[in-house]
Scaffold this motif. Sequence first.
Motif, mmCIF file in Angstrom:
data_model
loop_
_atom_site.group_PDB
_atom_site.id
_atom_site.type_symbol
_atom_site.label_atom_id
_atom_site.label_comp_id
_atom_site.label_asym_id
_atom_site.label_seq_id
_atom_site.Cartn_x
_atom_site.Cartn_y
_atom_site.Cartn_z
ATOM 1 N N TYR A 17 0.805 -1.222 0.000
ATOM 2 C CA TYR A 17 0.000 0.000 0.000
ATOM 3 C C TYR A 17 0.841 1.277 0.000
ATOM 4 O O TYR A 17 0.318 2.342 0.243
ATOM 5 N N HIS A 18 2.132 1.161 -0.268
ATOM 6 C CA HIS A 18 2.997 2.326 -0.419
ATOM 7 C C HIS A 18 3.109 2.615 -1.911
ATOM 8 O O HIS A 18 3.912 2.009 -2.608
ATOM 9 N N ILE A 19 2.293 3.514 -2.421
ATOM 10 C CA ILE A 19 2.315 3.835 -3.845
ATOM 11 C C ILE A 19 3.375 4.899 -4.077
ATOM 12 O O ILE A 19 3.210 6.047 -3.658
ATOM 13 N N ASN A 20 4.463 4.513 -4.720
ATOM 14 C CA ASN A 20 5.566 5.437 -4.970
ATOM 15 C C ASN A 20 5.502 6.050 -6.358
ATOM 16 O O ASN A 20 6.231 6.972 -6.656
ATOM 17 N N SER A 21 4.647 5.549 -7.219
ATOM 18 C CA SER A 21 4.524 6.085 -8.567
ATOM 19 C C SER A 21 3.448 7.175 -8.584
ATOM 20 O O SER A 21 2.731 7.381 -7.619
ATOM 21 N N SER A 22 3.334 7.843 -9.700
ATOM 22 C CA SER A 22 2.359 8.909 -9.850
ATOM 23 C C SER A 22 0.936 8.354 -9.812
ATOM 24 O O SER A 22 0.659 7.291 -10.377
ATOM 25 N N TYR A 23 0.044 9.081 -9.166
ATOM 26 C CA TYR A 23 -1.355 8.664 -9.115
ATOM 27 C C TYR A 23 -2.004 8.718 -10.496
ATOM 28 O O TYR A 23 -3.044 8.117 -10.706
ATOM 29 N N ARG A 24 -1.391 9.414 -11.428
ATOM 30 C CA ARG A 24 -1.930 9.459 -12.797
ATOM 31 C C ARG A 24 -2.004 8.066 -13.417
ATOM 32 O O ARG A 24 -2.862 7.797 -14.242
ATOM 33 N N LEU A 25 -1.093 7.177 -13.014
ATOM 34 C CA LEU A 25 -1.106 5.801 -13.521
ATOM 35 C C LEU A 25 -2.340 5.037 -13.058
ATOM 36 O O LEU A 25 -2.743 4.064 -13.690
ATOM 37 N N LEU A 26 -2.952 5.472 -11.969
ATOM 38 C CA LEU A 26 -4.123 4.786 -11.431
ATOM 39 C C LEU A 26 -5.403 5.140 -12.176
ATOM 40 O O LEU A 26 -6.385 4.405 -12.106
ATOM 41 N N CYS A 27 -5.400 6.263 -12.881
ATOM 42 C CA CYS A 27 -6.622 6.748 -13.536
ATOM 43 C C CYS A 27 -7.125 5.730 -14.558
ATOM 44 O O CYS A 27 -6.355 5.186 -15.347
ATOM 45 N N GLY A 28 -8.432 5.481 -14.510
ATOM 46 C CA GLY A 28 -9.050 4.556 -15.438
ATOM 47 C C GLY A 28 -10.152 3.763 -14.787
ATOM 48 O O GLY A 28 -10.531 4.003 -13.637
ATOM 49 N N TYR A 29 -10.670 2.811 -15.524
ATOM 50 C CA TYR A 29 -11.776 1.964 -15.077
ATOM 51 C C TYR A 29 -11.219 0.610 -14.670
ATOM 52 O O TYR A 29 -10.467 -0.004 -15.422
ATOM 53 N N TRP A 30 -11.577 0.133 -13.476
ATOM 54 C CA TRP A 30 -11.027 -1.091 -12.920
ATOM 55 C C TRP A 30 -12.137 -2.069 -12.554
ATOM 56 O O TRP A 30 -13.194 -1.666 -12.106
ATOM 57 N N THR A 31 -11.858 -3.358 -12.706
ATOM 58 C CA THR A 31 -12.789 -4.405 -12.314
ATOM 59 C C THR A 31 -11.981 -5.564 -11.737
ATOM 60 O O THR A 31 -10.804 -5.719 -12.038
ATOM 61 N N ASN A 32 -12.622 -6.363 -10.883
ATOM 62 C CA ASN A 32 -11.891 -7.524 -10.355
ATOM 63 C C ASN A 32 -12.494 -8.847 -10.797
ATOM 64 O O ASN A 32 -12.016 -9.901 -10.433
ATOM 65 N N GLY A 33 -13.561 -8.807 -11.577
ATOM 66 C CA GLY A 33 -14.117 -10.019 -12.135
ATOM 67 C C GLY A 33 -14.863 -10.898 -11.146
ATOM 68 O O GLY A 33 -15.336 -11.960 -11.499
ATOM 69 N N ALA A 34 -14.974 -10.452 -9.919
ATOM 70 C CA ALA A 34 -15.714 -11.228 -8.911
ATOM 71 C C ALA A 34 -16.999 -10.473 -8.586
ATOM 72 O O ALA A 34 -17.590 -9.856 -9.455
ATOM 73 N N TYR A 35 -17.410 -10.532 -7.361
ATOM 74 C CA TYR A 35 -18.652 -9.890 -6.957
ATOM 75 C C TYR A 35 -18.457 -8.463 -6.450
ATOM 76 O O TYR A 35 -19.415 -7.815 -6.061
ATOM 77 N N SER A 36 -17.251 -7.983 -6.437
ATOM 78 C CA SER A 36 -16.975 -6.627 -5.957
ATOM 79 C C SER A 36 -17.378 -5.599 -7.006
ATOM 80 O O SER A 36 -17.324 -5.866 -8.208
ATOM 81 N N PRO A 37 -17.773 -4.406 -6.574
ATOM 82 C CA PRO A 37 -18.162 -3.367 -7.535
ATOM 83 C C PRO A 37 -16.964 -2.868 -8.342
ATOM 84 O O PRO A 37 -15.822 -2.974 -7.908
ATOM 85 N N LEU A 39 -14.540 0.011 -10.185
ATOM 86 C CA LEU A 39 -13.960 1.255 -9.697
ATOM 87 C C LEU A 39 -13.594 2.146 -10.870
ATOM 88 O O LEU A 39 -13.198 1.662 -11.927
ATOM 89 N N TYR A 40 -13.716 3.449 -10.653
ATOM 90 C CA TYR A 40 -13.254 4.420 -11.636
ATOM 91 C C TYR A 40 -12.417 5.451 -10.884
ATOM 92 O O TYR A 40 -12.890 6.073 -9.938
ATOM 93 N N ILE A 41 -11.160 5.597 -11.282
ATOM 94 C CA ILE A 41 -10.256 6.553 -10.633
ATOM 95 C C ILE A 41 -9.999 7.685 -11.614
ATOM 96 O O ILE A 41 -9.699 7.458 -12.781
ATOM 97 N N PHE A 42 -10.121 8.911 -11.111
ATOM 98 C CA PHE A 42 -9.996 10.077 -11.972
ATOM 99 C C PHE A 42 -9.372 11.246 -11.210
ATOM 100 O O PHE A 42 -9.322 11.249 -9.980
ATOM 101 N N ARG A 43 -8.906 12.224 -11.988
ATOM 102 C CA ARG A 43 -8.353 13.449 -11.410
ATOM 103 C C ARG A 43 -9.398 14.542 -11.548
ATOM 104 O O ARG A 43 -9.985 14.738 -12.605
#
Length: 121
Positions: A17-37, A39-43
Motif C-alpha cells: 500500500y505504499h504507492i511510490n509512482s504517480s497517481y496518474r497511472l491509477l486513472c481509469g476503469y477497474w474491475t476484479n471479475g468477482a462480486y466486488s463493484p 472502480l473508476y479513478i480520476f483526477r
Amino acid sequence: MEHTDFLYWTTLHPELYHINSSYRLLCGYWTNGAYSPDLYIFRKNRGFWIAVIYPSGEFYVSRILKVFQSTIVNLFGKVYLGYNVESDLLFLSSEGCYHRKQGWEEFSYSFLKTSYKQIQY
C-alpha cells in the motif's frame, strides 16, 4: 487467489500500500471479475478520486489520500489502496485485486454523473 488468502497475504506485506509512482497511472476503469463493484479513478481539480460503481446503478465517490506511507480512501470506513506498476494491478484491502478494464478509455466522471445515481455519505 481467494479473497481470504489475499487479505492474509496483504497483512504480511504492508509495503503493498505504499504507492511510490504517480497517481496518474491509477486513472481509469477497474474491475476484479468477482462480486466486488467496479472502480473508476480520476483526477478532479487538485486531487485524485475513486468512484465505486455498484451494479444497481449507484456510485460513491471518495478522495484518495496519502497518510504517512499508506494510501487510503474512505469507502464507508478506511480502506488501503495499492498499485503494482509491473503487473498494472490495483489492490483494495477490503475487496482484493483489480485489473484495468480494456475498452473503457472513453468513460469519464461527467458520464458517470449523468448515467448513475450518486450515493451521499
